[in-house]
Design an enzyme around this catalytic site. Structure first.
Site, PDB file in Angstrom:
ATOM      1  N   ASN A   7      50.424  30.976  39.586  1.00  0.00           N
ATOM      2  CA  ASN A   7      50.379  30.605  40.998  1.00  0.00           C
ATOM      3  C   ASN A   7      50.591  29.092  41.050  1.00  0.00           C
ATOM      4  OD1 ASN A   7      49.778  30.048  43.626  1.00  0.00           O
ATOM      5  ND2 ASN A   7      47.795  31.073  43.638  1.00  0.00           N
ATOM      6  N   ARG A  88      53.398  34.237  41.852  1.00  0.00           N
ATOM      7  CA  ARG A  88      53.095  34.329  43.268  1.00  0.00           C
ATOM      8  C   ARG A  88      54.097  33.446  44.006  1.00  0.00           C
ATOM      9  NH1 ARG A  88      48.396  31.416  46.623  1.00  0.00           N
ATOM     10  NH2 ARG A  88      48.662  32.593  48.541  1.00  0.00           N
ATOM     11  N   HIS A 177      48.728  35.998  52.663  1.00  0.00           N
ATOM     12  CA  HIS A 177      47.656  36.696  51.912  1.00  0.00           C
ATOM     13  C   HIS A 177      47.988  38.170  51.718  1.00  0.00           C
ATOM     14  CE1 HIS A 177      44.686  33.584  53.792  1.00  0.00           C
ATOM     15  NE2 HIS A 177      44.972  33.206  52.561  1.00  0.00           N
ATOM     16  N   LEU A 206      38.499  35.990  54.321  1.00  0.00           N
ATOM     17  CA  LEU A 206      37.901  34.753  54.817  1.00  0.00           C
ATOM     18  C   LEU A 206      37.607  33.823  53.643  1.00  0.00           C
ATOM     19  CD1 LEU A 206      35.348  36.387  57.316  1.00  0.00           C
ATOM     20  CD2 LEU A 206      37.744  35.790  57.734  1.00  0.00           C
ATOM     21  N   ASN A 208      39.034  29.655  52.187  1.00  0.00           N
ATOM     22  CA  ASN A 208      39.354  28.362  52.776  1.00  0.00           C
ATOM     23  C   ASN A 208      40.505  28.544  53.770  1.00  0.00           C
ATOM     24  OD1 ASN A 208      38.889  25.721  53.132  1.00  0.00           O
ATOM     25  ND2 ASN A 208      40.239  25.086  51.462  1.00  0.00           N
ATOM     26  N   ARG A 238      42.165  24.213  58.948  1.00  0.00           N
ATOM     27  CA  ARG A 238      43.238  24.525  59.908  1.00  0.00           C
ATOM     28  C   ARG A 238      42.656  24.994  61.230  1.00  0.00           C
ATOM     29  NH1 ARG A 238      45.814  28.218  55.691  1.00  0.00           N
ATOM     30  NH2 ARG A 238      46.822  26.784  54.252  1.00  0.00           N
ATOM     31  N   GLU A 381      43.847  38.917  43.532  1.00  0.00           N
ATOM     32  CA  GLU A 381      45.291  38.771  43.727  1.00  0.00           C
ATOM     33  C   GLU A 381      46.031  38.762  42.393  1.00  0.00           C
ATOM     34  OE1 GLU A 381      44.250  35.522  46.548  1.00  0.00           O
ATOM     35  OE2 GLU A 381      46.100  36.124  47.538  1.00  0.00           O
TER      36      GLU A 381
HETATM   37  P1  AMP Z   1      38.411  30.925  48.658  1.00  0.00           P
HETATM   38  O1  AMP Z   1      39.484  30.179  49.375  1.00  0.00           O
HETATM   39  O2  AMP Z   1      38.548  32.405  48.742  1.00  0.00           O
HETATM   40  O3  AMP Z   1      38.160  30.448  47.263  1.00  0.00           O
HETATM   41  O4  AMP Z   1      37.059  30.611  49.472  1.00  0.00           O
HETATM   42  C1  AMP Z   1      36.503  29.312  49.447  1.00  0.00           C
HETATM   43  C2  AMP Z   1      35.469  29.184  50.546  1.00  0.00           C
HETATM   44  O5  AMP Z   1      34.490  30.232  50.461  1.00  0.00           O
HETATM   45  C3  AMP Z   1      34.675  27.906  50.396  1.00  0.00           C
HETATM   46  O6  AMP Z   1      35.262  26.873  51.117  1.00  0.00           O
HETATM   47  C4  AMP Z   1      33.320  28.242  50.949  1.00  0.00           C
HETATM   48  O7  AMP Z   1      33.307  27.810  52.287  1.00  0.00           O
HETATM   49  C5  AMP Z   1      33.246  29.757  50.945  1.00  0.00           C
HETATM   50  N1  AMP Z   1      32.149  30.194  50.073  1.00  0.00           N
HETATM   51  C6  AMP Z   1      32.178  30.380  48.741  1.00  0.00           C
HETATM   52  N2  AMP Z   1      30.971  30.787  48.287  1.00  0.00           N
HETATM   53  C7  AMP Z   1      30.154  30.859  49.364  1.00  0.00           C
HETATM   54  C8  AMP Z   1      28.761  31.193  49.556  1.00  0.00           C
HETATM   55  N3  AMP Z   1      27.988  31.547  48.548  1.00  0.00           N
HETATM   56  N4  AMP Z   1      28.294  31.138  50.821  1.00  0.00           N
HETATM   57  C9  AMP Z   1      29.076  30.772  51.842  1.00  0.00           C
HETATM   58  N5  AMP Z   1      30.370  30.432  51.710  1.00  0.00           N
HETATM   59  C10 AMP Z   1      30.903  30.467  50.502  1.00  0.00           C
END
Ligand code: AMP
Length: 393
Positions: A7, A88, A177, A206, A208, A238, A381
């Site tokens: 990626n 990717r 996604h 859900l 970043n 965003r 992914e």
């Molecule tokens: P990702 O883009 O899937 O890696 O998700 C990242 C986002 O998930 C981070 O910016 C956090 O805001 C959120 N996140 C990760 N772990 C937790 C947690 N234990 N509780 C709340 N939010 C989380």
């Protein structure tokens, strides 16, 4: 077969080596600051973490160092063991509605989509070129973020603007996604014992970046991201949906160019801009607990927007069997799941709070009597890319 999943971003490169038979990751890692100085973080199958600070002047050197780390730390004995590479690729436009084996024609077609994803597609192509140089003769597959959404009907993908912009420039909703939405909705069908040909699933990815997809009978019929990943939900940085006239309004008031405003909407908005605290939901929840009103407000607006999208996709599909949460926030944060569930009370949705408090496991978190199943399914992914790659080579 051992499949290397890549990626590639403009200054970073994530990788995973996966054994396609056991579907286990034999090694994972991340090259950062490519073209600046360079850092490679490699994790072995047993979880040992190695940080290498060698210079990474370009992506080719990064890939060379990845292969070296894979052999030095015994994920493979030699480079010949890599049977295929899965890349990717962010934007496949209307050209790609499924993954493809990479050929010179495919690379040209990806390049033609550069306009639609100027930050991502060129970086993806650089990664492909670098792998081709270092692993000549190894089959490579492109897996597109947009491909899963190519089943959307016109009413879901056309914007209310003059048709000539679609005709001339293919301005439409594409969605992103896709690999995650496809993998997670597939798992939801299995976990919930649903009929693949007669099911209505809403996947809330859900992280970043965040997007929601309505998956009917296994196909994406609508999704919240648009021509670019800026549309839809409020995200870490965003803005998501807003009145397009806001751009001109702010431009005049603040004397900013369109480019500057788009940059603000991508990088300085979302819960970060709203709260002034952070784009990370853990920081926001800590700030809320400490009495920070803006953080509390950002979380509230975020949850409301997610719930509103879920509601609109129930209407889009004329029903729903399962609502599924995935990615960083979706997998880990019970509060967002409670917020959405509370908006679905009218459908008889009820969560089992003990199950909802668990983190990062594949689970049905609604009570058995709940008419709509609510699930948490960690996305994967890389595994989805590995499977697509093996299927094609
Ligand atoms: P990702 O883009 O899937 O890696 O998700 C990242 C986002 O998930 C981070 O910016 C956090 O805001 C959120 N996140 C990760 N772990 C937790 C947690 N234990 N509780 C709340 N939010 C989380």
């Amino acid at each position: 077969m051992k499949v290397l999943v890549i990626n590639c971003g403009s200054s970073s490169l994530k990788y995973q080596l996966i054994d396609s038979e056991t579907e286990k990751a034999l090694a994972t890692g991340l090259c950062e600051r490519i073209g600046i100085d360079g850092r490679l973080t490699h994790k072995t199958e047993s979880g040992e973490k190695i940080v290498l600070e060698d210079a990474l002047p370009n992506h080719e050197v990064a890939i060379k160092n990845v292969i070296k780390a894979l052999t030095d730390y015994k994920a493979i004995e030699s480079l010949d063991e890599i049977g295929a590479v899965g890349h990717r690729v962010v934007h496949g436009g209307e050209k790609f509605n499924h993954s493809v084996v990479i050929t010179p024609e495919v690379k040209k077609a990806i390049e033609e989509c550069n306009d639609l994803a100027p930050l991502h597609n060129p970086a993806n192509l650089i990664g492909i070129d670098a792998c081709e140089h270092i692993l000549p003769g190894v089959p490579m597959v492109a897996v597109f973020d947009t491909a899963f959404h190519q089943t959307m009907p016109k009413e879901a993908y056309l914007y209310g603007i003059p048709h000539e912009y679609y005709d001339k420039y293919k301005v439409r909703r594409y969605g992103f996604h896709g690999t995650s939405h496809s993998y997670v909705s597939g798992r939801a069908i299995e976990l919930g014992g649903l009929d693949p040909k007669n099911s209505k699933i809403i996947v809330c990815h859900l992280g970043n970046g965040a997007s929601i997809t309505a998956v009917k009978n296994g196909e994406s019929v609508d999704t919240s991201m648009g021509l670019t990943p800026l549309e839809g939900l409020i995200m870490g940085t965003r803005s998501g949906d807003l009145d397009p006239a806001i751009l001109e309004f702010i431009s005049k008031k603040e004397n900013l160019s369109l480019e500057e405003i788009t940059n603000i909407l991508n990088k300085k908005s979302g819960v970060l801009g709203m709260s002034g605290v952070s784009s990370d939901f853990r920081d926001l929840e800590d700030a809320e607990a400490a009495g920070n009103e803006r953080a509390a407000e950002a979380l509230k607006v975020y949850g409301y927007r997610v719930s509103k999208y879920v509601g609109s996709y129930i209407a889009a599909m004329n029903g729903v069997d399962a609502v599924v949460f995935t990615a960083g926030l979706g997998e880990n944060d019970k509060n967002i799941r409670n917020t959405v569930a509370s908006h679905l009370g009218f459908l008889g949705v009820e969560l089992d709070q003990e199950l909802n408090a668990k983190r990062g496991q594949e689970l049905i978190i609604s009570k058995p009597e709940s008419k709509v199943k609510v699930m948490v399914i960690p996305t994967n992914e890389e595994l989805a890319i590995c499977r697509e790659t093996v299927a094609l080579v």
